[in-house]
Write an enzyme that holds these catalytic residues in place. Structure first.
Site, PDB file in Angstrom:
ATOM      1  N   LYS A  66      -8.648  34.931   3.309  1.00 40.61           N
ATOM      2  CA  LYS A  66      -9.483  36.104   3.039  1.00 40.61           C
ATOM      3  C   LYS A  66      -8.990  36.845   1.793  1.00 40.61           C
ATOM      4  O   LYS A  66      -7.886  36.585   1.297  1.00 40.61           O
ATOM      5  CB  LYS A  66      -9.463  37.015   4.272  1.00 40.61           C
ATOM      6  CG  LYS A  66     -10.072  36.374   5.527  1.00 40.61           C
ATOM      7  CD  LYS A  66      -9.982  37.315   6.721  1.00 40.61           C
ATOM      8  CE  LYS A  66     -10.559  36.679   7.985  1.00 40.61           C
ATOM      9  NZ  LYS A  66     -10.466  37.575   9.161  1.00 40.61           N
ATOM     10  N   TYR A  78     -20.410  35.690   9.618  1.00 40.53           N
ATOM     11  CA  TYR A  78     -19.983  36.561  10.726  1.00 40.53           C
ATOM     12  C   TYR A  78     -21.174  37.018  11.572  1.00 40.53           C
ATOM     13  O   TYR A  78     -21.077  38.029  12.267  1.00 40.53           O
ATOM     14  CB  TYR A  78     -19.210  37.761  10.173  1.00 40.53           C
ATOM     15  CG  TYR A  78     -17.767  37.432   9.839  1.00 40.53           C
ATOM     16  CD1 TYR A  78     -16.910  36.871  10.787  1.00 40.53           C
ATOM     17  CD2 TYR A  78     -17.249  37.694   8.570  1.00 40.53           C
ATOM     18  CE1 TYR A  78     -15.594  36.561  10.486  1.00 40.53           C
ATOM     19  CE2 TYR A  78     -15.916  37.397   8.265  1.00 40.53           C
ATOM     20  CZ  TYR A  78     -15.096  36.841   9.231  1.00 40.53           C
ATOM     21  OH  TYR A  78     -13.783  36.549   8.936  1.00 40.53           O
ATOM     22  N   THR A 110      -5.930  37.011  16.817  1.00 41.06           N
ATOM     23  CA  THR A 110      -6.743  37.841  15.920  1.00 41.06           C
ATOM     24  C   THR A 110      -6.015  39.128  15.533  1.00 41.06           C
ATOM     25  O   THR A 110      -6.069  39.552  14.371  1.00 41.06           O
ATOM     26  CB  THR A 110      -8.080  38.188  16.618  1.00 41.06           C
ATOM     27  OG1 THR A 110      -8.712  36.967  16.997  1.00 41.06           O
ATOM     28  CG2 THR A 110      -8.995  38.974  15.695  1.00 41.06           C
ATOM     29  N   ARG A 147      -0.667  34.699  10.965  1.00 37.81           N
ATOM     30  CA  ARG A 147      -0.889  36.136  11.168  1.00 37.81           C
ATOM     31  C   ARG A 147       0.368  36.818  11.711  1.00 37.81           C
ATOM     32  O   ARG A 147       0.648  37.964  11.360  1.00 37.81           O
ATOM     33  CB  ARG A 147      -2.084  36.357  12.098  1.00 37.81           C
ATOM     34  CG  ARG A 147      -3.432  36.057  11.430  1.00 37.81           C
ATOM     35  CD  ARG A 147      -4.540  36.015  12.455  1.00 37.81           C
ATOM     36  NE  ARG A 147      -5.873  35.898  11.857  1.00 37.81           N
ATOM     37  CZ  ARG A 147      -6.954  35.567  12.546  1.00 37.81           C
ATOM     38  NH1 ARG A 147      -6.868  35.318  13.851  1.00 37.81           N
ATOM     39  NH2 ARG A 147      -8.129  35.479  11.950  1.00 37.81           N
ATOM     40  N   ASN A 205      -6.365  40.415   8.343  1.00 34.75           N
ATOM     41  CA  ASN A 205      -5.545  39.394   9.013  1.00 34.75           C
ATOM     42  C   ASN A 205      -5.493  38.065   8.266  1.00 34.75           C
ATOM     43  O   ASN A 205      -5.234  37.026   8.849  1.00 34.75           O
ATOM     44  CB  ASN A 205      -5.948  39.257  10.482  1.00 34.75           C
ATOM     45  CG  ASN A 205      -7.380  38.812  10.674  1.00 34.75           C
ATOM     46  OD1 ASN A 205      -8.053  38.464   9.707  1.00 34.75           O
ATOM     47  ND2 ASN A 205      -7.846  38.806  11.905  1.00 34.75           N
ATOM     48  N   HIS A 246      -9.204  33.021   8.103  1.00 39.83           N
ATOM     49  CA  HIS A 246     -10.226  32.672   9.099  1.00 39.83           C
ATOM     50  C   HIS A 246     -10.097  31.197   9.436  1.00 39.83           C
ATOM     51  O   HIS A 246      -9.825  30.379   8.560  1.00 39.83           O
ATOM     52  CB  HIS A 246     -11.635  32.919   8.531  1.00 39.83           C
ATOM     53  CG  HIS A 246     -12.698  32.278   9.372  1.00 39.83           C
ATOM     54  ND1 HIS A 246     -13.234  32.895  10.483  1.00 39.83           N
ATOM     55  CD2 HIS A 246     -13.280  31.047   9.311  1.00 39.83           C
ATOM     56  CE1 HIS A 246     -14.101  32.079  11.057  1.00 39.83           C
ATOM     57  NE2 HIS A 246     -14.157  30.956  10.366  1.00 39.83           N
ATOM     58  N   GLU A 295     -20.075  26.371   9.884  1.00 36.29           N
ATOM     59  CA  GLU A 295     -19.366  27.042   8.785  1.00 36.29           C
ATOM     60  C   GLU A 295     -19.143  26.101   7.595  1.00 36.29           C
ATOM     61  O   GLU A 295     -19.278  26.517   6.439  1.00 36.29           O
ATOM     62  CB  GLU A 295     -18.035  27.609   9.296  1.00 36.29           C
ATOM     63  CG  GLU A 295     -18.267  28.765  10.267  1.00 36.29           C
ATOM     64  CD  GLU A 295     -17.014  29.299  10.942  1.00 36.29           C
ATOM     65  OE1 GLU A 295     -17.106  30.336  11.609  1.00 36.29           O
ATOM     66  OE2 GLU A 295     -15.942  28.667  10.819  1.00 36.29           O
TER      67      GLU A 295
HETATM   68  P1  DAT Z   1     -10.922  35.493  14.648  1.00 31.82           P
HETATM   69  O1  DAT Z   1     -10.923  35.743  13.162  1.00 31.82           O
HETATM   70  O2  DAT Z   1      -9.523  35.403  15.194  1.00 31.82           O
HETATM   71  O3  DAT Z   1     -11.782  34.327  15.044  1.00 31.82           O
HETATM   72  P2  DAT Z   1     -13.033  37.215  15.706  1.00 31.82           P
HETATM   73  O4  DAT Z   1     -13.978  36.073  15.492  1.00 31.82           O
HETATM   74  O5  DAT Z   1     -13.022  37.875  17.035  1.00 31.82           O
HETATM   75  O6  DAT Z   1     -11.531  36.801  15.357  1.00 31.82           O
HETATM   76  O7  DAT Z   1     -13.343  38.360  14.639  1.00 31.82           O
HETATM   77  C1  DAT Z   1     -13.638  38.004  13.297  1.00 31.82           C
HETATM   78  C2  DAT Z   1     -12.897  38.953  12.387  1.00 31.82           C
HETATM   79  O8  DAT Z   1     -13.428  40.275  12.565  1.00 31.82           O
HETATM   80  C3  DAT Z   1     -11.400  39.078  12.672  1.00 31.82           C
HETATM   81  O9  DAT Z   1     -10.636  38.088  12.024  1.00 31.82           O
HETATM   82  C4  DAT Z   1     -11.104  40.444  12.153  1.00 31.82           C
HETATM   83  C5  DAT Z   1     -12.386  41.221  12.417  1.00 31.82           C
HETATM   84  N1  DAT Z   1     -12.292  41.981  13.663  1.00 31.82           N
HETATM   85  C6  DAT Z   1     -12.351  41.490  14.921  1.00 31.82           C
HETATM   86  N2  DAT Z   1     -12.226  42.457  15.836  1.00 31.82           N
HETATM   87  C7  DAT Z   1     -12.080  43.601  15.128  1.00 31.82           C
HETATM   88  C8  DAT Z   1     -11.888  44.963  15.476  1.00 31.82           C
HETATM   89  N3  DAT Z   1     -11.839  45.353  16.754  1.00 31.82           N
HETATM   90  N4  DAT Z   1     -11.764  45.862  14.468  1.00 31.82           N
HETATM   91  C9  DAT Z   1     -11.819  45.480  13.176  1.00 31.82           C
HETATM   92  N5  DAT Z   1     -11.991  44.225  12.778  1.00 31.82           N
HETATM   93  C10 DAT Z   1     -12.117  43.294  13.737  1.00 31.82           C
HETATM   94 MG    MG Z   2     -13.845  34.077  15.041  1.00 29.52          MG
END
Ligand code: DAT
Ligand code: MG
Length: 153
Positions: free
Chosen positions: A11, A51, A93, A104, A114, A117, A128
């Site tokens: 990212k 997303y 995450t 991470r 973080n 992805h 994707e």
């Molecule tokens: P991951 O990237 O581990 O697959 P995810 O798909 O649940 O996690 O979420 C996508 C991204 O969105 C994640 O890398 C960071 C952001 N994100 C997730 N939950 C969040 C939150 N509660 N507040 C802010 N950003 C968040």
């Molecule tokens: Mg995800």
């Protein structure tokens, strides 16, 4: 049969913090095959599709702002079990909950920053990869040390 593939993206925070080499090196050392790699500043349309599953979440617009804020390093990795294994290397995450030794866990503190992805399953990875890469950008190749990479069992 096409081997398992996953989509990984460093990212904008990972790029800005100079972590491209560190992160690529971890996947390279692990032994997964890199079959596509590019730097791209994602359009809003691309980010919103990527997303899309989070569209209704309160953090969605901030997430799209962030991911479109600068260059992303996008890649496709190939190998048996690569989807789950890459997620394990990436870590939880929430970086504060990610185990030490994970990307991470070692390199991030903030859920909104973080650094990386990774696709979370076969359907997501197919979606994707198709979203971020043209078929012509994916290279089918065999490492010269392939004999050392395959399972012996
Ligand atoms: P991951 O990237 O581990 O697959 P995810 O798909 O649940 O996690 O979420 C996508 C991204 O969105 C994640 O890398 C960071 C952001 N994100 C997730 N939950 C969040 C939150 N509660 N507040 C802010 N950003 C968040
Ligand atoms: Mg995800």
């Amino acid at each position: 049969m096409v081997a398992e593939r996953t989509f990984i993206a460093i990212k904008p925070d990972g790029v800005q913090r100079g972590l491209i080499g560190e992160i690529l090196g971890r996947f390279e050392r692990k032994g997964f095959k890199l079959i596509a790699l590019k730097q791209i500043i994602p359009s809003r349309e691309l980010a919103e599709k990527h997303y899309g599953i989070h569209r209704e979440k309160p953090f969605f617009s901030g997430l799209v702002d962030f991911i479109t804020s600068g260059p992303v390093v996008a890649m496709v990795l190939e190998g048996d079990g690569v989807i789950t294994s890459a997620r394990t290397l990436i870590g939880a995450t929430k970086p504060l909950e990610a185990n030490p030794g994970t990307i991470r866990g070692d390199l991030a503190v903030n859920i909104g920053r973080n650094v990386i992805h990774g696709s979370d399953g076969p359907d997501t990875s197919a979606f994707e990869i198709g979203l971020w890469f043209q078929p012509s950008e994916i290279n089918n190749w065999s490492p010269s040390d392939q004999i050392w990479r395959v399972e012996s069992e």
